[in-house]
Design a protein around this motif. Structure first.
Motif, PDB file in Angstrom:
ATOM      1  N   ASN A 578       0.880  -1.179   0.000  1.00 24.93           N
ATOM      2  CA  ASN A 578       0.000   0.000   0.000  1.00 24.93           C
ATOM      3  C   ASN A 578       0.910   1.220   0.000  1.00 24.93           C
ATOM      4  O   ASN A 578       1.420   1.646   1.039  1.00 24.93           O
ATOM      5  N   GLU A 580       0.508   4.422  -0.469  1.00 28.34           N
ATOM      6  CA  GLU A 580       0.122   5.617   0.274  1.00 28.34           C
ATOM      7  C   GLU A 580       0.425   5.455   1.763  1.00 28.34           C
ATOM      8  O   GLU A 580       1.003   6.340   2.397  1.00 28.34           O
ATOM      9  N   LYS A 581       0.049   4.299   2.294  1.00 22.77           N
ATOM     10  CA  LYS A 581       0.276   4.046   3.718  1.00 22.77           C
ATOM     11  C   LYS A 581       1.770   3.976   4.015  1.00 22.77           C
ATOM     12  O   LYS A 581       2.240   4.509   5.041  1.00 22.77           O
ATOM     13  N   GLU A 582       2.523   3.336   3.126  1.00 23.10           N
ATOM     14  CA  GLU A 582       3.971   3.224   3.319  1.00 23.10           C
ATOM     15  C   GLU A 582       4.623   4.606   3.293  1.00 23.10           C
ATOM     16  O   GLU A 582       5.570   4.868   4.049  1.00 23.10           O
ATOM     17  N   LYS A 583       4.129   5.463   2.429  1.00 24.37           N
ATOM     18  CA  LYS A 583       4.707   6.805   2.326  1.00 24.37           C
ATOM     19  C   LYS A 583       4.487   7.603   3.612  1.00 24.37           C
ATOM     20  O   LYS A 583       5.402   8.260   4.120  1.00 24.37           O
ATOM     21  N   VAL A 584       3.271   7.493   4.163  1.00 19.41           N
ATOM     22  CA  VAL A 584       2.963   8.211   5.406  1.00 19.41           C
ATOM     23  C   VAL A 584       3.804   7.673   6.560  1.00 19.41           C
ATOM     24  O   VAL A 584       4.378   8.434   7.359  1.00 19.41           O
ATOM     25  N   THR A 585       3.887   6.331   6.647  1.00 18.08           N
ATOM     26  CA  THR A 585       4.658   5.705   7.737  1.00 18.08           C
ATOM     27  C   THR A 585       6.123   6.064   7.624  1.00 18.08           C
ATOM     28  O   THR A 585       6.800   6.329   8.638  1.00 18.08           O
ATOM     29  N   ASN A 611       7.524  -4.996   6.740  1.00 16.17           N
ATOM     30  CA  ASN A 611       6.203  -5.389   6.251  1.00 16.17           C
ATOM     31  C   ASN A 611       5.890  -6.846   6.597  1.00 16.17           C
ATOM     32  O   ASN A 611       4.930  -7.414   6.081  1.00 16.17           O
ATOM     33  N   GLU A 660       3.736  -0.195  14.260  1.00 17.20           N
ATOM     34  CA  GLU A 660       2.470  -0.294  14.984  1.00 17.20           C
ATOM     35  C   GLU A 660       2.647  -0.851  16.390  1.00 17.20           C
ATOM     36  O   GLU A 660       1.678  -0.925  17.145  1.00 17.20           O
TER      37      GLU A 660
END
Length: 753
Positions: A578, A580-585, A611, A660
């Protein structure tokens, strides 16, 4: 004389090669060029006036020295003296005669061997066609003159002429193997084409031989050839009957004619025993005894008789449809001294470019232990040439070492009898034979794996699984045949091994790769953090728990166009990215990763977001091209002395964190608030050490790791229970103990209570 007509062609009773004397001499120019020298007649001593003088013996001088021939035989052609009997039996062949006049009154054809161990004499007699005087000269006067060059020249000429090109048979060297053990050899022969019997005599280290007519009536034979060997002093042990019988069974067990040896036998009989005179007198005086039984005892009566020593029909020459499983198993047990039936057998004939027959077996158990998979001297393959046993030392040339557990016999019609390891290694015939034998072996093993009785393949894998894994490393050509035979435990089958075909069938539709994890046991693999995300996604992972497994899988690289992927190495792609999620994290934790990398320094090559984790805070993964934790552990266990190569191959380690997880979030907050906090830095160190252990690596300093754990435990539990106890004791007032006074009554002196 021998007719030049092609209708009368025969095989020499001694040489075994085609010996049509007229054609043979003209094609190879033996008489005038190579071997046959001038003939001299020696006059016999004067005989008694009443008897006619015996015919003179003809003396022949060798053009090539016997010493040169002996050197060729001993040093080039034969590695041990035992083969003399094999060679003589092979060359005492029956004549293949097309003229019916020569075989119309033929008797049963056989070979009989008699020994005189006291005098060191071996006599070998056949009932074949025999030889005339001229045939003795042409066939037994053939000796190699100038080594390999002359040999190859004559063989080339014989090939061009279309005649037999067997090296030994053509040049008579097989017959002269008798001089390996003999000081003197006498050949007495009678041919139906002649009314006279002739005697050939030759001695070792002599430059000539003689041929004379046999006139002694006691030595006359109806037909055939009698070969008498007068053994050397050091070789008289060959004249023992049991020794000869053993050699025949070992080397000539399956030749096409019966071989009898002269053996001592015994029969048990009951014989009468002479009575004691005193006992006989008492018996006569006793009137009540009407019938008196005579005393007897059992004795063994010794006698000598002919005993059939060989079997004329080897099992591999029979039609496979006519051979029962019991017969195959019995042959296996008898030939290889086994007590249990084999798991499988394969009986086949290969024709065409190379012709050979073979019977192969897969044993039910490994005789030398399951860890001995590289033993080059198994003696499991018995090589025959035209049913004559050659050796059981050539299994390394006929089979790769990872198939050294296979047992069987191979009978070739194309190899020479004087075969050696050097000849096998350079022979194109052997390379073709090896390829076909390996293919047949794989077919046999595949048959076991597809059998309805799954226990058979479980037994095979338990004993010989490591051999096939070694084959994955050493034999790239047969990867497609080896891979379907492999078995492994997996995350979805921890109790029963599965094949790669079963794994592929169970793969998810979106799954592109075959995942595996190397560990020292199923239990260790089950509890590793690498598995967390894959188990959540229900992706099956192969457990490689055998030390050789990881190298074998890496050698295969792929199966059915699906690559093998080690889940303990970096850049694991589970197909669920994902972006988008990886970029934010990554934006949130990138500086925290740099902070952790700065603290760990050279211990890791990089710190990145993971991951593959779901419940663990972190994990330590290997670089793509370095050793895994399991391989590093194995190599450390084998390293002796210099450890510099070990350090070089360790490769890079990547520290992956789970964004997380609460611990990682706390560290992220610590970095933002106070990156120099000592507790936070100690927590990073402890996280790394914990990841080192949980990922399968060995800590460099176990004592230092335990010290950190004790320190963190002290911080976590400091004052937890001791504070509670002090508070409880402070809240309760001190209690004073009330003592009761005891009343003691006075007692008068001398009285008892």
């Amino acid at each position: 004389a021998v007719e030049s007509d092609n209708s009368t062609r025969w095989y020499s009773a001694i040489t075994g090669g085609k010996c049509n004397t007229t054609r043979h001499s003209s094609q190879l120019n033996l008489k005038n060029d190579l071997f046959l020298g001038s003939r001299y007649e020696s006059t016999a001593a004067a005989s008694d006036s009443g008897n006619p003088p015996p015919p003179p013996a003809e003396k022949y001088e060798y053009q090539a020295e016997v010493s040169r021939l002996m050197d060729l035989i001993v040093n080039s052609l034969y590695s041990n003296k035992e083969v003399f009997l094999r060679e003589l039996i092979r060359h005492l062949r029956y004549l293949s005669v097309t003229d019916p006049q020569l075989s119309k009154d033929a008797v049963d054809l056989d070979i009989r061997i008699q020994t005189d161990k006291d005098n060191g004499i071996i006599t070998i007699t056949d009932s074949g066609i025999g030889m005339t005087r001229q045939e003795l000269v042409d066939c037994l006067g053939t000796i190699a003159q100038s080594g390999t060059a002359k040999f190859l020249k004559a063989v080339k000429e014989s090939k061009d002429a279309g005649t037999d090109n067997n090296l030994i048979g053509q040049f008579g060297v097989g017959f002269y193997s008798a001089f390996l053990v003999s000081d003197k050899v006498v050949v007495s022969t009678k041919s139906p084409k002649s009314d006279k019997q002739y005697v050939w005599e030759g001695e070792a280290n002599a430059s000539s031989y003689t041929i004379r007519e046999e006139t002694n009536p006691e030595n006359l034979i109806p037909r055939g050839t009698r070969l008498t060997l007068y053994l050397k002093r050091d070789d008289k042990g060959f004249a023992h009957p049991e020794r000869i019988q053993k050699l025949v069974k070992n080397y000539s067990q399956f030749v096409s004619f019966p071989i009898y040896t002269w053996q001592e036998k015994g029969i048990t009989k009951e014989v009468e025993v002479d009575e004691d005179p005193a006992e006989a007198k008492e018996a006569d005086q006793d009137e009540k005894i009407e019938v008196k039984k005579k005393k007897t005892k059992k004795v063994v009566e010794r006698y000598w008789d002919w005993e059939l020593t060989n079997e004329t029909q080897p099992i591999w020459l029979r039609n496979p449809k006519e051979v029962t499983t019991e017969e195959y198993n019995e042959f296996y047990k008898k030939t290889f001294n086994e007590y249990s039936d084999p798991l499988a057998s394969s009986h086949f004939t290969t024709e065409g470019e190379v012709e050979f027959r073979s019977v192969l077996y897969v044993p039910a158990a490994s005789p030398m232990g399951r860890d001995d998979i590289t033993n080059p001297k198994t003696k499991n393959i018995r090589l025959y040439v035209k049913r004559v046993f050659i050796s059981d030392d050539f299994d390394g040339e006929l089979f790769p070492r990872y198939l050294s557990f296979v047992k069987g016999v191979v009978d070739s019609n194309d190899l020479p009898l004087n075969v050696s390891r050097e000849i096998l290694q350079e022979s194109r015939i052997v390379r073709i034979m090896r390829k076909r034998l390996v293919r047949k072996t794989f077919d046999m093993i595949l048959g076991i794996s597809m059998s309805e009785n799954k226990g058979d393949y479980e037994t095979f894998w338990e004993n010989f699984g490591k051999h096939l894994k070694l084959g994955c490393i050493e034999d790239r050509e047969n990867h497609k045949r080896l891979a379907p035979l492999l078995r492994f435990f997996s995350s979805q089958s921890e109790d029963e091994m599965i094949s790669l075909d079963e794994y592929v069938e169970n793969m998810k539709a979106e799954q592109k790769d075959i995942y595996y994890l190397a560990a020292d046991s199923v239990s260790s693999a089950r509890n590793t953090p690498f598995l967390e995300r894959l188990l959540e996604k229900d992706l099956e992972v192969l457990y490689l728990v055998d030390p050789i497994d990881e190298v074998a899988i890496q050698s295969l690289k792929s199966y059915k166009e699906k690559n093998f992927v080690d889940i303990s190495k970096e850049d694991l792609d589970l197909g669920d990215k994902n972006e988008e999620k990886e970029k934010v994290t990554k934006e949130e934790f990138s500086r925290t990763c740099d902070w952790i990398k700065k603290r760990l320094g050279e211990k890791v090559a990089n710190v990145q977001i993971s991951n593959r984790l779901s419940s663990s805070p972190c994990v330590l993964v290997s670089g793509k091209f370095g050793w895994s934790a399991n391989m590093e552990r194995l190599m450390k266990a084998q390293t002796v002395g210099d450890t510099s190569t070990l350090e070089f191959m360790k490769g890079r380690r990547v520290f992956e964190i789970n964004p997380e997880h609460p611990i990682i979030r706390e560290l992220n907050a610590a970095f933002k608030s106070n990156p120099d906090d000592e507790d936070a830095l100690r927590a990073i160190d402890l996280l790394y050490d914990a990841a080192l252990v949980s990922s399968g690596y060995t800590p460099d300093n176990p004592a230092q790791l335990s010290g950190k754990i004790y320190e963190m435990m002290g911080m976590a539990i400091s004052g937890k229970w001791s504070t509670f106890d002090s508070q409880q004791s402070a809240s309760q007032p001190p209690q004073t103990e009330t003592l009761e006074a005891e009343v003691v009554e006075p007692v008068e002196a001398g009285s008892q209570k």
